[in-house]
Design an enzyme around this catalytic site. Structure first.
Site, mmCIF file in Angstrom:
data_model
loop_
_atom_site.group_PDB
_atom_site.id
_atom_site.type_symbol
_atom_site.label_atom_id
_atom_site.label_comp_id
_atom_site.label_asym_id
_atom_site.label_seq_id
_atom_site.Cartn_x
_atom_site.Cartn_y
_atom_site.Cartn_z
ATOM 1 N N LYS A 278 -4.969 26.433 35.716
ATOM 2 C CA LYS A 278 -6.039 27.422 35.808
ATOM 3 C C LYS A 278 -6.977 27.143 36.975
ATOM 4 O O LYS A 278 -6.983 26.062 37.556
ATOM 5 C CB LYS A 278 -6.805 27.489 34.473
ATOM 6 C CG LYS A 278 -5.980 28.233 33.407
ATOM 7 C CD LYS A 278 -6.685 28.371 32.090
ATOM 8 C CE LYS A 278 -5.762 29.121 31.108
ATOM 9 N NZ LYS A 278 -6.342 29.220 29.771
ATOM 10 N N ARG A 313 -0.891 23.825 25.635
ATOM 11 C CA ARG A 313 -0.132 24.934 26.230
ATOM 12 C C ARG A 313 -0.005 24.685 27.728
ATOM 13 O O ARG A 313 -1.013 24.675 28.439
ATOM 14 C CB ARG A 313 -0.848 26.258 25.954
ATOM 15 C CG ARG A 313 -0.134 27.485 26.507
ATOM 16 C CD ARG A 313 -0.914 28.759 26.183
ATOM 17 N NE ARG A 313 -0.260 29.952 26.677
ATOM 18 C CZ ARG A 313 -0.370 30.406 27.924
ATOM 19 N NH1 ARG A 313 -1.113 29.760 28.803
ATOM 20 N NH2 ARG A 313 0.258 31.497 28.291
HETATM 21 C C1 8Y4 Z 1 -2.902 30.167 37.006
HETATM 22 C C2 8Y4 Z 1 -2.140 29.866 35.923
HETATM 23 C C3 8Y4 Z 1 -4.001 30.987 36.844
HETATM 24 C C4 8Y4 Z 1 -2.455 30.363 34.700
HETATM 25 C C5 8Y4 Z 1 -4.310 31.493 35.581
HETATM 26 C C6 8Y4 Z 1 -3.534 31.199 34.529
HETATM 27 C C7 8Y4 Z 1 -4.223 30.757 27.256
HETATM 28 C C8 8Y4 Z 1 -3.370 31.543 26.484
HETATM 29 C C9 8Y4 Z 1 -3.297 32.199 28.548
HETATM 30 C C10 8Y4 Z 1 -4.971 29.732 26.617
HETATM 31 C C11 8Y4 Z 1 -3.924 30.423 24.569
HETATM 32 C C12 8Y4 Z 1 -3.313 31.620 32.118
HETATM 33 C C13 8Y4 Z 1 -1.853 33.487 26.918
HETATM 34 C C14 8Y4 Z 1 -3.918 32.574 31.205
HETATM 35 N N1 8Y4 Z 1 -4.161 31.167 28.547
HETATM 36 N N2 8Y4 Z 1 -3.206 31.390 25.154
HETATM 37 N N3 8Y4 Z 1 -2.798 32.450 27.311
HETATM 38 N N4 8Y4 Z 1 -4.787 29.609 25.271
HETATM 39 N N5 8Y4 Z 1 -3.819 30.220 23.247
HETATM 40 N N6 8Y4 Z 1 -3.872 31.760 33.331
HETATM 41 O O1 8Y4 Z 1 -5.754 29.002 27.206
HETATM 42 O O2 8Y4 Z 1 -2.447 30.842 31.808
HETATM 43 S S1 8Y4 Z 1 -2.839 33.157 29.930
#
Ligand code: 8Y4
Length: 338
Positions: A278, A313
């Site tokens: 993130k 996760r």
């Molecule tokens: C780069 C990589 C930039 C990933 C943004 C992201 C969570 C989640 C997501 C979390 C739970 C993401 C579906 C966002 N984050 N589910 N989901 N907890 N339970 N962003 O933190 O990975 S998606």
């Protein structure tokens, strides 16, 4: 209104955990084997006034929970969103998702989180039919291979169809608030459900996130969602809570949530942490390319595990599993439960 929070602190691991519990100076943290807390930070909030002090552990301040596994579980992320580089059609898309999931399972993922809607900051939602077409074949393929699958969705119909296709867990970044039917679907199901905190919706949540005290406000919100779920007929033992790193939170908000993560053990349910790749990891490491944020992400996963996270996760399963193998062995050399 005055409210008191109890945040576990003074964590000890392995043989030390067994010893402090035997001496009556600590209790198991989150039901995880060989992790105990010996202090609690007592936080009192009355309006904007917050006071904090540490006290020795006492029984009953923080709910005890049962966690059947002897370590945190690793949830591998399987994205089934269209790839701008390849356009081999629906079948190729499903095959790619299944292959991705099988590889993560081989690397040691305990759960595969299949999602077809991007919930990154600024992203638009996806139509229900399109989301179903993306995720159902991948869920069915991975479930048929005997793997434990969660579905990452906010929509009731996707939840129901995913469970029919073999998913065993629902992961909802909207904590069953996206549509009333989502709560009903989960009340009728019998599986675990992950309730994640977010402030605002994915499209606008990063514009101006604001809290009185982010760690406490997120606690209150999750506590209220757990209560709403119980009132709707979702048994408490099915609920997993997640503070939602990056969802309506500034860089500093994310750090404060991580720093005070043990507060959420007070919710009395297992905890999930999702920080993989993130933006705030990039802000800390200087790595602008999300796909290159593996080492920073693994560092955050280890911090979370040592603070009692039950599920991590992650995109980078191999790195996370290897890092946990080392950190958990150092914490608890003979691998004993207590
Ligand atoms: C780069 C990589 C930039 C990933 C943004 C992201 C969570 C989640 C997501 C979390 C739970 C993401 C579906 C966002 N984050 N589910 N989901 N907890 N339970 N962003 O933190 O990975 S998606």
């Amino acid at each position: 209104m005055r409210k008191t929070y109890h945040r576990p602190a003074g964590i000890v691991h392995g043989p030390d955990a067994g010893q402090v519990i035997k001496e009556g100076r600590g209790a198991l943290l989150g039901g995880l084997p060989a992790m105990a807390y010996t202090l609690v930070e007592v936080v009192k909030r009355e309006g904007a006034a917050i006071t904090r002090r540490f006290e020795p552990f006492r029984d009953g301040l923080v709910p005890a929970i049962r966690w059947p596994d002897d370590r945190p579980l690793v949830m591998g992320i399987v994205n089934v969103t269209p790839d701008s580089f390849s356009d081999g059609g629906r079948n190729a898309e499903a095959a790619r998702g299944i292959a991705n999931g099988l590889q993560l399972a081989k690397e040691g993922a305990d759960i595969l989180d299949v999602g077809g809607e991007s919930t990154r900051p600024g992203s638009d939602g996806v139509a229900e039919d399109e989301e179903l077409r993306r995720v159902i074949p991948v869920i069915a393929g991975l479930a048929q291979a005997g793997l434990r699958v969660s579905v990452d969705t906010r929509k009731a119909r996707v939840m129901r169809e995913a469970l029919k296709a073999g998913a065993q867990i629902v992961n909802d970044v909207a904590a069953l608030t996206y549509e009333p039917a989502a709560m009903e679907a989960m009340a009728e199901a019998e599986c675990p459900v992950i309730l994640m905190h977010a402030q605002g919706d994915p499209k606008t949540m990063q514009l101006s996130p604001s809290y009185e005290d982010v760690a406490l406000d997120v606690f209150d919100w999750l506590e209220a969602r757990i209560a709403a779920c119980e009132a709707a007929g979702i048994a408490r033992h099915r609920i997993i809570a997640d503070p939602g790193i990056g969802f309506g939170k500034s860089f500093r908000h994310n750090l404060d949530v991580l720093n005070r993560f043990t507060l959420y053990h007070g919710l009395g349910v297992p905890l999930l942490m999702g920080l993989s790749r993130k933006g705030f990891i990039g802000a800390l490491t200087g790595e602008k390319v999300a796909g290159n944020r593996v080492h920073g992400s693994v560092g955050g996963a280890v911090w979370s595990a040592l603070n009692g996270a039950h599920i991590l996760r992650v995109h980078d399963v191999k790195g996370t599993v290897e890092a946990l193998a080392v950190a958990l062995a150092a914490a608890n050399p003979d691998g004993s439960g207590l």
